[in-house]
Design a protein around this motif. Structure first.
Motif, mmCIF file in Angstrom:
data_model
loop_
_atom_site.group_PDB
_atom_site.id
_atom_site.type_symbol
_atom_site.label_atom_id
_atom_site.label_comp_id
_atom_site.label_asym_id
_atom_site.label_seq_id
_atom_site.Cartn_x
_atom_site.Cartn_y
_atom_site.Cartn_z
ATOM 1 N N ASN A 93 33.386 52.857 37.400
ATOM 2 C CA ASN A 93 32.721 52.962 36.103
ATOM 3 C C ASN A 93 33.696 53.575 35.095
ATOM 4 O OD1 ASN A 93 30.921 53.065 34.023
ATOM 5 N ND2 ASN A 93 29.608 54.636 34.911
ATOM 6 N N SER A 95 36.560 52.304 31.703
ATOM 7 C CA SER A 95 37.141 51.238 30.884
ATOM 8 C C SER A 95 38.614 51.086 31.234
ATOM 9 C CB SER A 95 36.987 51.551 29.398
ATOM 10 O OG SER A 95 37.624 52.771 29.084
ATOM 11 N N GLU A 130 27.587 49.406 37.922
ATOM 12 C CA GLU A 130 28.490 50.306 37.203
ATOM 13 C C GLU A 130 29.949 49.865 37.242
ATOM 14 O OE1 GLU A 130 27.851 54.219 38.786
ATOM 15 O OE2 GLU A 130 25.670 54.097 38.516
ATOM 16 N N THR A 132 32.256 48.431 35.748
ATOM 17 C CA THR A 132 32.799 47.921 34.484
ATOM 18 C C THR A 132 34.307 47.737 34.561
ATOM 19 O OG1 THR A 132 32.984 50.187 33.655
ATOM 20 C CG2 THR A 132 30.969 48.989 33.122
ATOM 21 N N ASN A 134 35.802 46.118 36.821
ATOM 22 C CA ASN A 134 36.063 44.868 37.539
ATOM 23 C C ASN A 134 36.919 45.117 38.783
ATOM 24 O OD1 ASN A 134 35.797 42.074 37.944
ATOM 25 N ND2 ASN A 134 37.709 41.634 36.870
#
Length: 303
Positions: A93, A95, A130, A132, A134
């Motif tokens: 989770n 960026s 969650e 995010t 990938n």
């Protein structure tokens, strides 16, 4: 040339891991460090009830960083309780600006022992929701009959990874480095596929892992009687970020017969998919479909 990767070793060093198992895991990571490509980046996180990273971010596999990694891994011992969700979640989770393949090697027995532990299905749903970053999750376990293989198998399956368990504890370090080595070269990342017509409903797995030089890419499907032409398109991303596309058109009438073993492998893949859908709460009829397939194909389902 292979695509550079971001590699995270996530090592369980809690008291539920035996000293022998931890020593094998540590030896496997030590060997795996030699398989890092010059353009890769890596980090090592050791977790118990919480997680502690060696580096503050991913670093290049320079001789200095590899030496630090070896010392960090060597100094670990079993201690304390385990919380897999709390340890794994922050690393999915997040960026990420980088589009490099992000591969987490989750090395654990899959057993959370804190009072706040989640049930298997809940953890699988949460981590997938969650993720995010990938991240692809490649789980690895060894030895213990108490290993939570359901959790590890389906965490990996739903997050575009693979799962491996080694029964022989003494072979763990060798098996892990072979596993890691087979995933060392990503040729095409972030794969998706389309398959012709009605076949799409009965093609499995639905989501693919990256294309690795040393791992086969297999999709199982079932064609209706009378269907002859099969169209398959696989799309992904190359080292430069450009689009790679493979288009196949084949006639079933020209294919070699697969026999009953192929039908069994397709059925097993569909059952695996249905179990994952049941865990996600997406298919209220999953149990009935699984029962019908196990009866028809005489397959034993461990879950």
């Amino acid at each position: 040339p292979p695509i550079p990767r971001d590699i995270l070793f996530l090592l369980d060093a809690s008291a539920s891991i035996s000293d022998e198992a931890l020593n094998e895991y540590k030896a496997g990571i030590q060997l795996a460090l030699d398989y890092l490509q010059p353009d890769d980046a890596f980090n090592i996180v050791v977790f118990r009830a919480d997680a502690r990273a060696l580096f503050s971010s991913f670093v290049a596999p320079t001789p200095e960083n590899i030496l630090k990694a070896r010392k960090y891994v060597k100094g670990q011992s079993t201690l304390g309780k385990t919380d897999i969700y709390t340890s794994l979640a922050p690393y999915v989770n997040r960026s990420r600006v980088s589009k490099r393949p992000y591969m987490i090697f989750l090395i654990t027995d899959g057993k959370s022992t804190t009072g706040s532990k989640l049930e298997n299905d809940d953890m699988i749903r949460r981590i997938l929701g969650e993720n995010t970053a990938n991240a692809s999750i490649f789980s690895f376990s060894a030895g213990s009959k108490d290993t939570n293989r359901f959790l590890l198998n389906f965490l990996s399956y739903k997050n575009r990874g693979l799962s491996l368990h080694e029964e022989r504890l003494s072979e763990t370090h060798r098996t892990f480095v072979r596993y890691f080595g087979s995933l060392a070269e990503v040729l095409v990342a972030d794969l998706n596929y389309d398959i012709s017509g009605a076949l799409a409903h009965d093609a499995f797995p639905r989501e693919l892992h990256h294309l690795f030089r040393s791992q086969p890419l297999v999709v199982y499907g079932r064609a209706k009687a009378g269907q002859d032409i099969i169209d398959l398109r696989v799309v992904g991303r190359n080292r430069d970020g450009g689009r790679e596309e493979l288009i196949l058109r084949k006639r079933l009438s020209e294919a070699q017969p697969g026999g009953q073993s192929l039908a069994l492998r397709w059925a097993a893949q569909k059952i695996y998919h249905l179990i994952a859908e049941r865990s996600m709460g997406n298919n209220p009829n999953a149990d009935a479909e699984i029962a019908a397939l196990t009866k028809k194909y005489n397959i034993a389902v461990p879950y």
